[in-house]
Design a protein around this motif. Sequence first.
Motif, short mmCIF file in Angstrom:
data_model
loop_
_atom_site.label_atom_id
_atom_site.label_comp_id
_atom_site.label_asym_id
_atom_site.label_seq_id
_atom_site.Cartn_x
_atom_site.Cartn_y
_atom_site.Cartn_z
N ALA A 99 0.78 -1.24 0.00
CA ALA A 99 0.00 0.00 0.00
C ALA A 99 0.82 1.28 0.00
CB ALA A 99 -0.94 0.00 1.21
N ALA A 100 2.11 1.20 0.16
CA ALA A 100 2.93 2.41 0.24
C ALA A 100 3.27 2.95 -1.15
CB ALA A 100 4.21 2.11 1.02
N PRO A 101 3.72 4.20 -1.25
CA PRO A 101 4.23 4.72 -2.53
C PRO A 101 5.35 3.84 -3.07
CG PRO A 101 3.96 6.49 -0.94
CD PRO A 101 3.75 5.21 -0.19
N ARG A 102 5.55 3.87 -4.38
CA ARG A 102 6.47 2.94 -5.04
C ARG A 102 7.87 2.93 -4.42
NH1 ARG A 102 6.64 2.91 -11.43
NH2 ARG A 102 4.52 2.18 -10.97
N PRO A 103 8.52 4.06 -4.14
CA PRO A 103 9.87 3.98 -3.55
C PRO A 103 9.87 3.29 -2.19
CG PRO A 103 9.41 6.19 -4.39
CD PRO A 103 8.12 5.45 -4.42
N VAL A 104 8.82 3.52 -1.40
CA VAL A 104 8.73 2.89 -0.08
C VAL A 104 8.45 1.40 -0.25
CG1 VAL A 104 7.48 2.85 2.12
CG2 VAL A 104 7.95 5.03 0.98
N ARG A 105 7.62 1.04 -1.25
CA ARG A 105 7.34 -0.38 -1.49
C ARG A 105 8.61 -1.15 -1.81
NH1 ARG A 105 2.92 1.28 -4.87
NH2 ARG A 105 4.01 0.49 -6.71
N ARG A 106 9.48 -0.52 -2.58
CA ARG A 106 10.73 -1.18 -2.96
C ARG A 106 11.58 -1.48 -1.72
NH1 ARG A 106 12.41 2.46 -6.31
NH2 ARG A 106 11.14 1.64 -8.01
N VAL A 107 11.70 -0.50 -0.84
CA VAL A 107 12.49 -0.68 0.39
C VAL A 107 11.83 -1.72 1.29
CG1 VAL A 107 13.32 0.45 2.49
CG2 VAL A 107 13.44 1.65 0.29
#
Length: 369
Positions: free
Chosen positions: A271-279
């Motif tokens: 559910a997080a924004p894409r950069p946060v999802r990656r981390v």
Amino acid sequence: MGDGHGTEVVDCSVLMPVYNEEHHIVASVAAMRRQEFPGTLEFVVVDGGSADRTLEILAALAREDPRIRVFDNPRRVTASGLNVALSHARGRWVARMDAHTEYPSDYVALGVSRLGRGDTRWVSGPPIATGHGPVSRAVALALRSMLGRGGSRKWAAERGSRDAEYELDAGVFAGVWERETVLAYGGWDEDWVRNQDSEMAGRFLARGERLICLPAMAAEYTPRNSLPALWRQYYQYGQYREKTAARHPQTMRRSHLLAPGVLLTLAACVAAPRPVRRVARGGIAVYVAAIAAAGVRALADAEDPRDAALVPAVLAVMHLAHGAGTLTGAVRFGPPTAAVAGALGLSGLAARLAPPPAPVAAPSLRPSP
């Protein structure tokens, strides 16, 4: 129910709350009666409304041994059962024993002897997780690992030396006390469905008490033998551990933040924004590798390799359930802001956020005879 046994003075009262224990109660009471204690004992068993044959069996055992006294626990939670037992206890000392745990025959003697030496008013032993069934054995293996124990010092792999001891934080397992000490602290708080010993330990620690653990008092504890039962157990643990931390901020360890952290990271993967999802996905990959490695390490101690293969699943259930319980507990009981600040090393902020002392809810505690 009550037994009407006079006002005979005894040295130590063993307190045991029970509920629907027809398959275990005979063995549990037999283990209590095997206690080798240089004094007089009584066994105060409190039933929380069992719907099986537990009361019938207890009545027969009490007829056989007048040291067994049986009472009702109308509130039906463990803490209220302990308070009912404490109300009827006649011993100078009291020891808590649980029905699904096998205690060593010198448990009471070791605890009372250590209390008699002074410098502590709470002595306990560690639990040794001993599995019966594949999931139960996998839980026992998991609890031998750091990922299973967290930062808790209460768990042991085997019974230790009679001379060894160490101090505990609020992670405690039952114990032995002087009865007047438990009464002075207000007994067990009946608003705690789980974690009631840790809540009481928080009160002890707030007054500078030392909680001593004797490895020689180690008792065998049987873990849950199904993943749904394990989830329910750890979900409640998470809720009431959070409630304990909100009431007693000093009881939170930094490791208590890991389980809700794993759950939040898992949610961020979706559910997080894409950069946060990656981390977040990278973090979950590390977590999966860690629990898989724990399963490989468990092979050395496993009776059956299939038990070790279950360890990663068991760890995931323990962590996610505890994390879910912690987060819902923060909603239900209020966020433990002071505890989190203290766990993160922000001692000044933790002191400013610390809640005022709260009364103990113990309606089942009546004046002792």
